[in-house]
Write an enzyme that holds these catalytic residues in place. Structure first.
Site, short mmCIF file in Angstrom:
data_model
loop_
_atom_site.label_atom_id
_atom_site.label_comp_id
_atom_site.label_asym_id
_atom_site.label_seq_id
_atom_site.Cartn_x
_atom_site.Cartn_y
_atom_site.Cartn_z
N ALA A 1 0.83 -1.20 0.00
CA ALA A 1 0.00 0.00 0.00
C ALA A 1 0.87 1.26 0.00
O ALA A 1 0.66 2.17 -0.81
CB ALA A 1 -0.94 -0.01 1.21
N ARG B 1 -10.67 -19.36 5.24
CA ARG B 1 -9.69 -19.58 6.31
C ARG B 1 -10.32 -19.77 7.68
O ARG B 1 -9.90 -20.61 8.46
CB ARG B 1 -8.73 -18.40 6.36
CG ARG B 1 -7.87 -18.37 5.13
CD ARG B 1 -7.00 -17.15 5.06
NE ARG B 1 -6.12 -17.28 3.90
CZ ARG B 1 -5.28 -16.34 3.50
NH1 ARG B 1 -5.19 -15.20 4.16
NH2 ARG B 1 -4.51 -16.53 2.46
N GLU C 1 -3.59 -3.08 4.99
CA GLU C 1 -4.02 -3.81 6.19
C GLU C 1 -4.27 -2.88 7.36
O GLU C 1 -5.02 -3.20 8.28
CB GLU C 1 -2.98 -4.88 6.55
CG GLU C 1 -3.46 -5.84 7.65
CD GLU C 1 -2.44 -6.91 8.03
OE1 GLU C 1 -1.40 -7.01 7.36
OE2 GLU C 1 -2.69 -7.63 9.01
N ARG D 1 -10.93 -12.27 5.85
CA ARG D 1 -10.38 -11.96 4.54
C ARG D 1 -10.17 -13.24 3.75
O ARG D 1 -9.68 -14.24 4.29
CB ARG D 1 -9.04 -11.23 4.68
CG ARG D 1 -8.40 -10.91 3.35
CD ARG D 1 -7.13 -10.09 3.50
NE ARG D 1 -6.06 -10.82 4.18
CZ ARG D 1 -5.33 -11.78 3.61
NH1 ARG D 1 -5.56 -12.15 2.38
NH2 ARG D 1 -4.37 -12.37 4.30
N LEU E 1 -3.08 -8.66 -0.96
CA LEU E 1 -2.22 -8.01 -1.94
C LEU E 1 -3.07 -7.14 -2.86
O LEU E 1 -2.71 -6.02 -3.21
CB LEU E 1 -1.47 -9.08 -2.76
CG LEU E 1 -0.64 -10.07 -1.95
CD1 LEU E 1 0.14 -10.99 -2.89
CD2 LEU E 1 0.32 -9.35 -1.03
#
Lengths: 252, 644
Positions: free
Chosen positions: B44, B337, B432, B442, B448
């Site tokens: 970022a 996840r 982030e 997420r 990314l």
């Protein structure tokens, strides 16, 4: 898990860039073979801090072998005895109980010591700034699939681009040459179609900056390739020399 | 204060375009009159700094590492999502949007997520043009693979080093601007506070990590691109230096902190081996494309494995429980996840875990190796297999990997509006470090994407609107707020250095990590959270009385650096607990044991909790004030997430 190795460390301690340094001996007791080398140093430092002594300073960050921040010459070898491994990924099972381990910073005129095992590698930054890019701005670029790149070419460019910029190649070289690092970057762009428009200007600018920083020349001992944690190949150096030669040829 | 997310009106697909037109522009000749501060040089920060400098702004960029290229984005492995639909398998901007909203368990903003999906395609074009060597097919075109929470292949990758290649791309763009004199780069410089003048962010205070010198820097806007706060748990997949200090200092100066309890526990990490462990290592989610997750069906077999009487290969096929494939037949091993992590915890809690500690499950490649051959598997995942062997001394081509969940990413962060501006005018947060796009969980390969979307394609438009409004008059660094904030930083450093107690910073950090993992980790309950709150407050008091900080300020002093970071984690930890306690529902990575479906899945409460919790700092040792930003869903229907 409690450890079962007792080691003797001879560590280079140096207060700052202007004060002379010296080796200091420490005991590292009760070390588990599952520890990484840096975790072993953490244990030693924890003891030093408890005694309100200055801990051994070393550079490290990701501890996954990819950021390129960790360094250390261990028993004379950059990143230690294991091939294709950064210091953070070196585990104590590579050593034996009772070993004496000598730990030094990268040694090169172009990488002055900052403190203890920490060195200043900003020379690498300036080399990249001299030309390690494709001069395009954000936006207005073609679709990603517009230019097909043969897979072997893309793979070759990738294997050059894997360099983590740690500086082990410089530390390994008796001439403190940075050619492996610089050539890996030049190769990545020389191979890809996107790098073509500035191909020769880039090679020239980066090589001249490398020389300006005080790195030595290459005498083909290949120590850099042997010690590179990412197994960057010396064939990159041959390519860099060719690119540089062509750059001069085109100019004249 | 009312939170206004500034989501543009109109149909979802037109919001961003319309908004870009409505934003004010700064004319090219005026851009050079503005200074912009960018803190952090990961995806970022580096992309924002480079792009803003290309536009003509003067950028001052800061990182604590010795090179901007070492920011922890470098360690991202698996890939980056983009709705290119190159494989012709049914992907679209809308599908990426939908998958991301659903994956985030309906706790993110429709407008933001749609924009993210929209610009995802530009990111890939940009990176390829920079010379990022993505994986390719034999025909020369880009290759894709699948990631969790999606049924299409939309993930672009460069072996298991995608983050490295993308960051080097952004770093090369940054280098070009440093060379052009448009970016002034400050390495080994850590932001320790934010300067606020007349209610606007106008500068930062930094410490030079070599000389100890404390400086102030002024700018018309400040961008915090400083990553997540996963290291509050001590053990995480974050880099050793990753910290919350910049964001936390900004929070204490008025920026709201949103959804701090949303943390992502990544299912595939190498298990902990002992107390000496300093960090955890991720094994990319991409491995779940070809690896199969299993544990033995019975506790007896698991016990014999733990004792070393049996090896994984001795367990017969019919005695294995491929529990993800069994429970979620349509997504199988590629469930999101949070779901994969909770299931791993569950089978280990049942006593079916493997490895010496019993806190591990198998990720097995035997099938893939017999189907594709070892060279094909090595070509895809070689560096990950090598890394696994390096750390565990086991060969994953021959024996299954042992994996266990670990703290990996934080969805929470500084509250930002659609323009990425925090609740403090002039202060922005990207990547982030902000809370914006991932809701409560997420999806893989989306970090990314978000970091680069924010830096390359969002902030260059939105920051201009603010700058045009405040005008190009130079920022007056002689305002007393600069000297005052600097003095406060110096006082805090002196206070830390005066502490000559008996316990090290790492010991406090480890204690905090244990509390957070135990009570605010993979599953939480009210009783535990209340207990944790008291424990953290006690630990913090003890830290400020009894920690040892050695050395002086005017030198390289890693002991001092760590102490300042851990002091901030000790404050953040309590806010995370408050937030987890307040959110009386389960969603994504936030699993409250009291709220679950009969099958043990996260049970949301959309009537009461479909909001962003944004916390306002009111003073040391004062309770923070909760502000709610209601989430409005006009396009997707909120349903119980199902991956069955």
């Amino acid at each position: 898990m409690s450890g079962h190795m007792n080691l003797t460390l001879k560590v280079w301690r140096q207060k700052n860039s202007t004060t002379p340094g010296k080796f200091v001996t420490y005991k590292a007791n009760d070390i588990s073979p599952d520890m990484s080398f840096l975790e072993m140093l953490d244990v030693v430092n924890e003891d030093l801090v408890k005694k309100t002594e200055d801990p051994i300073h070393f550079d490290h960050d990701c501890r996954e072998g990819i950021c390129g921040m960790c360094s250390l010459v261990i028993n004379g070898e950059p990143h230690g005895p294991k091939r294709a491994t950064t210091t953070c990924q070196l585990h104590m099972r590579s050593f034996a109980d009772g070993d004496t381990i000598v730990i030094e910073p990268w040694r090169a005129a172009a990488f002055p010591v900052v403190k203890d095992l920490v060195t200043n590698r900003s020379a690498f930054e300036r080399i990249q700034q001299a030309g390690g890019y494709v001069s395009i701005s954000t936006g207005g670029v073609p679709d990603a699939n517009e230019i097909p790149i043969p897979k072997p070419v893309a793979d070759e460019a990738f294997s050059s681009a894997e360099c983590i910029g740690c500086g082990a190649c410089v530390a390994a070289c008796k001439n403190a040459s940075a050619m492996l690092f610089v050539s890996a970057k030049i190769s990545q762009y020389a191979l890809l179609p996107q790098g073509q428009p500035e191909r020769y200007a880039r090679a020239e600018a980066m090589v001249l900056q490398m020389d300006e920083e005080g790195f030595g020349g290459c005498t083909n001992t290949y120590a850099c390739e042997a010690q590179c944690p990412k197994e960057i190949k010396v064939t990159n150096i041959a390519r860099m020399n060719r690119e540089f030669f062509n750059a001069e040829l085109i100019k004249s | 204060m009312m939170l206004d997310a500034k989501i543009p009106e109109g149909p979802l697909a037109e919001k961003w375009n319309k908004h870009k037109f409505n934003l004010k522009l700064v004319n090219p000749a005026n851009k050079r009159k503005y200074d912009i501060i960018v803190v952090g040089t990961g995806l970022a920060g580096a992309s924002a700094a480079a792009t803003l400098a290309e536009l003509g702004y003067n950028v001052k960029a800061f990182c604590f590492q010795d090179s901007p290229r070492r920011a922890h984005s470098i360690a991202a492995q698996g890939g980056i999502n983009a709705a290119k639909n190159y494989p012709n398998d049914g992907d679209s901007v809308y599908r990426l949007f939908y998958d991301t909203i659903k994956g985030g368990d309906y706790r993110s903003r429709e407008g933001n997520v749609y924009r993210l999906a929209e610009v995802s395609v530009n990111i890939i074009d940009q990176c390829v043009a920079q010379g990022v060597p993505f994986a390719r097919e034999y025909g020369g075109l880009l290759d894709n693979r699948s990631f969790g929470g999606a049924q299409v292949s939309r993930t672009f990758y460069a072996k298991g080093q995608t983050g490295q290649q993308l960051l080097l791309g952004a770093y090369s763009a940054l280098n070009r601007q440093i060379q052009a004199g448009k970016v002034k780069m400050y390495t080994r410089s850590e932001m320790l506070d934010l300067v606020v003048v007349d209610g606007k962010a106008q500068g930062i205070v930094t410490r030079n990590l070599i000389t100890g010198q404390v400086d102030t820097h002024s700018g018309h806007a400040v961008l915090l691109c400083t990553g997540g706060y996963g290291n509050v748990f001590y053990l995480s997949t974050n880099a050793m230096g990753s910290n919350v200090t910049a964001a936390w200092r900004a929070h204490k100066r008025g920026a709201f902190f949103a959804n701090p309890c949303y943390t992502q526990i990544h299912p595939t990490c190498i298990p902990v081996t002992g107390d000496h462990q300093s960090k955890l290592t991720l094994m990319s989610e991409s491995l779940r494309n070809d690896g199969r997750v299993w544990v033995p069906k019975t506790v007896e077999l698991a016990e014999r494995l733990r004792k070393g009487e049996l090896k994984a290969r001795d367990i017969k096929e019919e005695d294995r429980d491929y529990y993800l494939e069994r429970k979620y037949p349509s997504f199988g091993n590629l469930v999101p996840r949070d779901v994969a992590s909770r299931n791993a915890k569950q089978v280990c809690d049942e006593g079916r875990g493997v490895g010496k500690s019993g806190l591990a499950v198998y990720l097995d490649f035997a099938d893939a190796i017999s189907r594709l051959g070892q060279p094909a598997v090595a070509a895809k995942y070689g560096n990950l297999f090598d890394m696994y062997q390096q750390i565990t001394d086991e060969n994953p081509y021959q024996v299954p990997m042992r994996i266990y969940p670990a703290v990996h990413y934080t969805m929470g962060g500084l509250w930002v509006d659609y323009n990425l501006m925090t609740s403090l005018p002039g202060l922005y947060s990207l990547g982030e470090a902000n809370f914006s796009d991932h809701g409560a969980n997420r999806l893989g390969a989306s970090a990314l994407m978000q970091g680069l979307a924010d830096g390359y394609f969002v902030i260059p438009y939105t920051v201009g609107d603010y700058l045009a409004n405040i005008g190009p008059a130079p920022i007056d660094a002689n305002r007393p707020e600069f000297a005052q904030t600097k003095a406060e930083v110096e006082e805090r450093i002196s206070k830390l250095l005066s502490l000559k107690g008996t316990k090290t910073v790492d010991e406090y950090h480890r204690d905090l990590g244990h509390i957070m993992w135990e009570y605010c980790g993979m599953s939480r309950n009210a009783e535990g959270l209340k207990k944790a709150k008291g424990m953290i407050a006690e630990l913090r008091d003890a830290f400020w009385k009894n920690v040892i900080v050695v050395g002086e300020n005017e030198e390289v002093n890693q002991s001092l650096e760590k102490a300042g970071r851990v002091a901030d984690f000790l404050e953040l930890g309590e806010l995370m607990v408050d937030d987890a306690l307040n959110r009386e529902e389960s969603c994504g990575g936030h699993f409250r044991e009291e709220y679950q479906t009969p099958e043990g899945e996260a049970l949301r409460n959309d009537n009461e909790f479909a909001y962003v919790a944004a916390w306002e700092f009111k003073g040391n040792n004062m309770p923070e004030v909760l502000h709610k930003e209601q989430l409005v869903f006009e396009n997707v229907k909120l349903t119980q997430r199902s991956y069955k």
